[in-house]
Design an enzyme around this catalytic site. Structure first.
Site, PDB file in Angstrom:
ATOM      1  N   TYR A  33      27.215 -43.774  10.886  1.00  0.00           N
ATOM      2  CA  TYR A  33      28.080 -42.800  11.538  1.00  0.00           C
ATOM      3  C   TYR A  33      29.112 -43.740  12.475  1.00  0.00           C
ATOM      4  CZ  TYR A  33      25.712 -44.709  16.115  1.00  0.00           C
ATOM      5  OH  TYR A  33      25.301 -45.435  16.787  1.00  0.00           O
ATOM      6  N   HIS A 102      11.526 -42.452  -1.783  1.00  0.00           N
ATOM      7  CA  HIS A 102      12.222 -43.565  -1.308  1.00  0.00           C
ATOM      8  C   HIS A 102      13.442 -44.195  -2.143  1.00  0.00           C
ATOM      9  CE1 HIS A 102       8.846 -42.988   1.427  1.00  0.00           C
ATOM     10  NE2 HIS A 102       9.168 -44.000   2.107  1.00  0.00           N
ATOM     11  N   LYS A 148      25.939 -49.853  11.415  1.00  0.00           N
ATOM     12  CA  LYS A 148      25.969 -48.568  12.399  1.00  0.00           C
ATOM     13  C   LYS A 148      25.172 -47.587  11.655  1.00  0.00           C
ATOM     14  CE  LYS A 148      28.759 -46.326  15.897  1.00  0.00           C
ATOM     15  NZ  LYS A 148      28.061 -46.834  17.014  1.00  0.00           N
ATOM     16  N   GLU A 181      22.337 -57.243  22.675  1.00  0.00           N
ATOM     17  CA  GLU A 181      23.306 -56.217  23.343  1.00  0.00           C
ATOM     18  C   GLU A 181      22.475 -54.974  24.124  1.00  0.00           C
ATOM     19  OE1 GLU A 181      25.354 -54.187  19.746  1.00  0.00           O
ATOM     20  OE2 GLU A 181      23.226 -54.451  18.712  1.00  0.00           O
ATOM     21  N   LEU A 206      25.852 -54.982  16.895  1.00  0.00           N
ATOM     22  CA  LEU A 206      26.791 -54.276  16.276  1.00  0.00           C
ATOM     23  C   LEU A 206      28.229 -54.761  16.688  1.00  0.00           C
ATOM     24  CD1 LEU A 206      27.341 -51.704  14.393  1.00  0.00           C
ATOM     25  CD2 LEU A 206      27.916 -50.676  16.736  1.00  0.00           C
TER      26      LEU A 206
HETATM   27  C1  LIG Z   1      23.959 -50.688  19.500  1.00  0.00           C
HETATM   28  C2  LIG Z   1      25.370 -50.691  19.720  1.00  0.00           C
HETATM   29  N1  LIG Z   1      26.217 -51.839  20.030  1.00  0.00           N
HETATM   30  C3  LIG Z   1      27.315 -51.703  20.331  1.00  0.00           C
HETATM   31  C4  LIG Z   1      28.014 -50.570  20.550  1.00  0.00           C
HETATM   32  C5  LIG Z   1      29.689 -50.478  20.925  1.00  0.00           C
HETATM   33  O1  LIG Z   1      30.458 -50.451  19.674  1.00  0.00           O
HETATM   34  P1  LIG Z   1      31.858 -49.608  19.742  1.00  0.00           P
HETATM   35  O2  LIG Z   1      32.633 -50.242  20.821  1.00  0.00           O
HETATM   36  O3  LIG Z   1      32.393 -49.622  18.536  1.00  0.00           O
HETATM   37  O4  LIG Z   1      31.650 -48.297  20.272  1.00  0.00           O
HETATM   38  C6  LIG Z   1      27.460 -49.110  20.222  1.00  0.00           C
HETATM   39  C7  LIG Z   1      28.272 -48.046  20.003  1.00  0.00           C
HETATM   40  O5  LIG Z   1      27.636 -47.032  19.845  1.00  0.00           O
HETATM   41  C8  LIG Z   1      26.130 -49.383  19.784  1.00  0.00           C
HETATM   42  O6  LIG Z   1      25.507 -48.101  19.343  1.00  0.00           O
END
Ligand SMILES: Cc1ncc(COP(=O)(O)O)c(C=O)c1O
Length: 289
Positions: A33, A102, A148, A181, A206
């Site tokens: 997503y 699967h 993501k 994070e 991410l």
């Molecule tokens: C786990 C995670 N880390 C970091 C981010 C930040 O990403 P972005 O700056 O692209 O929204 C998100 C955003 O949904 C996230 O789900």
């Protein structure tokens, strides 16, 4: 204005929007997503989000659901049809619909795409802000957090645990005691020496599009940035801390667990970066039209 959703080629009333019971996103979380912020009717960092979507799809060997130009058109249609001046566009692409099994379905299986758009009150990033609290939790996720994926159970559990503890966000912590994070944001600190620190991009996080924008902004402002991991202990000793995401923007942190950060007020570098990010959003949104 009633809400419209986009489902596999059709614009439909939001309350009637449905996906198939055997959509692999629904059954296996076999889907990715993106969330793009809308500011003044324009899209913030659309190119970065679409590049990351492409990468997530490629890493999971899911076909792109449509060409870039078509996708960009649908995104704009969704913004217009939902009357979004400020808010978000959400898009999700799954490996498609197939009998539950699967292994990947037949190569001809079409990926499924859905999109929603939501209006939100316009956020004034230059207005005074009270900082947020962070709860640290063990990072129990898999080793491909760079993708993501909609497989967000650990993130949801972490966020809920934070909220039940009166915190806004959870910072996930790896086996070495280092912050990876947030549950849905990237994590940053400013050390006592005035160094801006955020974890470097790897499979452990991410690579936020907001994170990337802020790295460029910091360079422009002459703020010294080091991309490295930091421990919870270091975060608690930090002068400042904040989180970033497409929907949280740049949000100051004033407490980590029981420890107040700095003097308990949003830090000056955090606020400087928040304002500069506001300018970036306005400019990027204007350019996207
Ligand atoms: C786990 C995670 N880390 C970091 C981010 C930040 O990403 P972005 O700056 O692209 O929204 C998100 C955003 O949904 C996230 O789900």
């Amino acid at each position: 204005m009633s809400r419209i959703a986009y489902v596999n080629g059709a614009y439909v009333p939001h309350r009637e929007a449905q996906v198939h019971v055997e959509d692999r996103g629904y059954q296996f979380a076999d889907a990715v997503y993106e969330v793009i912020a809308v500011r003044g009717g324009g899209l913030v960092d659309e190119a970065g989000h679409l590049a990351r979507l492409k990468r997530s799809l490629a890493e999971l060997r899911i076909r792109a659901p449509m060409r870039d130009t078509a996708l960009r058109h649908v995104i704009r249609e969704m913004v217009a049809r939902n009357g979004v001046r400020d808010g978000i566009v959400y898009m999700q692409v799954s490996r498609g619909v197939a009998r539950r099994d699967h292994p990947f379905p037949a190569a001809a299986t079409k990926p499924a795409i859905v999109m929603t758009a939501r209006r939100m009150p316009r956020f004034d990033l230059r207005a005074p802000v009270t900082g947020i609290k962070i709860l640290t939790v063990p990072d129990i996720r898999w080793q491909r957090c760079d993708i993501k994926s909609v497989s967000l159970l650990p993130n949801i559990l972490a966020k809920q645990q934070a909220r039940e503890a009166g915190a806004y966000e959870a910072w996930q912590v790896d086996a070495d005691g280092r912050v990876t994070e947030g549950a849905s944001t990237n994590a940053w600190i400013v050390t006592k020496a005035g160094e801006l620190v955020t974890r470097s991009a790897s499979n452990a996080i991410l690579n936020g599009i907001t994170r990337l924008a802020l790295i460029a902004i910091a360079a422009k402002l002459g703020v010294r940035l080091v991309e490295r991991s930091f421990t919870v202990a270091e975060a608690k000793e930090a002068r400042e801390a904040f989180i970033t995401s497409a929907t949280s923007f740049v949000l100051p942190v004033v407490q980590v667990d029981d420890r107040v950060i700095g003097n308990g007020e949003p830090g000056s570098i955090s606020l400087q970066l928040r304002e500069a990010y506001a300018d970036h959003m306005d400019e990027a949104a204007r350019r996207s039209a």
